[in-house]
Design an enzyme around this catalytic site. Sequence first.
Site, PDB file in Angstrom:
ATOM      1  N   ILE A 205       0.893  -1.231   0.086  1.00 55.80           N
ATOM      2  CA  ILE A 205      -0.029   0.206   0.005  1.00 55.80           C
ATOM      3  C   ILE A 205       0.903   1.277   0.037  1.00 55.80           C
ATOM      4  CG2 ILE A 205      -1.832   1.293   1.137  1.00 55.80           C
ATOM      5  CD1 ILE A 205      -2.444  -1.423   2.771  1.00 55.80           C
ATOM      6  N   LYS A 206       0.886   2.088  -0.989  1.00 56.78           N
ATOM      7  CA  LYS A 206       1.787   3.051  -1.165  1.00 56.78           C
ATOM      8  C   LYS A 206       1.118   4.282  -0.385  1.00 56.78           C
ATOM      9  CE  LYS A 206       4.671   5.517  -4.499  1.00 56.78           C
ATOM     10  NZ  LYS A 206       6.026   5.387  -3.584  1.00 56.78           N
ATOM     11  N   SER A 207       1.153   4.414   0.947  1.00 52.86           N
ATOM     12  CA  SER A 207       0.400   5.059   1.679  1.00 52.86           C
ATOM     13  C   SER A 207       1.087   6.476   1.971  1.00 52.86           C
ATOM     14  CB  SER A 207      -0.159   4.463   3.018  1.00 52.86           C
ATOM     15  OG  SER A 207       0.929   4.591   4.029  1.00 52.86           O
TER      16      SER A 207
END
Length: 291
Positions: A150-152
Amino acid sequence: MECQVYINGEYFPKEQAKISVFNHGFLYGDGIFEGIAAYGGRVFKLEEHLQRLWESAKAIDLEIPLSREELKGRLLETLRKNKLKDAYIRLVVARGEGDLGLDPRKCPHPDVIIIADKINIYPEEFYKKGLEVVIVSTRRNIPSALNARIKSLNYLNNILAKLEANLQGVPEGIMLNKDGYVAECTADNIFMVKDGHLITPPPWIGILKGITQDTIMDLAREEGIPVEEKIFTPVALYSSEECLLTGTAAEVMPVTKIDGRVIGDGMPGPITKKLMIKFRELTGREGTPIY
Ligand code: PMP
């Protein structure tokens, strides 16, 4: 010309491009992003970046308030507004304004922000001589707590690692996963060359699945270089023939020293150099046209 930032359908000059302090993107790092590059009037791997953005959104149950085609249109429009051909684009979808509690249900309007600026490539010297890096003590988040796929907006794990590297006087740090296997760098994936094979850790080890990483594996296969996705230890890395980092901003970066150990002969190796050339050729001819 001043940078024009896209926020929810409108453009603002840099100084006026602001969001609320009640935005959960700011309060909690609740949101997602992509870093995308454009070369010579074409956006590189745009579909792949949008796909990853949508996967990240799904994982955090965030509804992107634009269709994929609309967002693509807005991104290209932002580049045109800023008259850019070579650029670094930061695409952010934040949870939006809420109250001081965590609850995402209190944030009914997610924000879409697009910042396009001049590409900020590392000094040419790094590419010629290779980087010196260290293995940091901060471990990569365990996937069962916060999956790196997840590229949060929550990058504190990476920032702690970057701080460690900075404090040791080097520009980048290699992070291990909880079991001590090589994972990735603070904002780049990692490869090593061993017995002529190009080896990179698999995504399940707890890393971001890099779009540049995928591209480099494809380019290597085209060249007949055997490619493997498998786990490896710091000890294996110390005795590798070559080491390289990949990422949208860094592109393909040779590493020539790790924890004081010289890698190969201390200069970028032949496979790394070949991949650097092939990558630059590819970025020069492929991508979604802006104009
Ligand atoms: N790992 C992390 C943690 C990253 O933030 C990034 C992107 N900057 C990468 C790897 C490289 O991914 P990509 O090639 O898709 O830019």
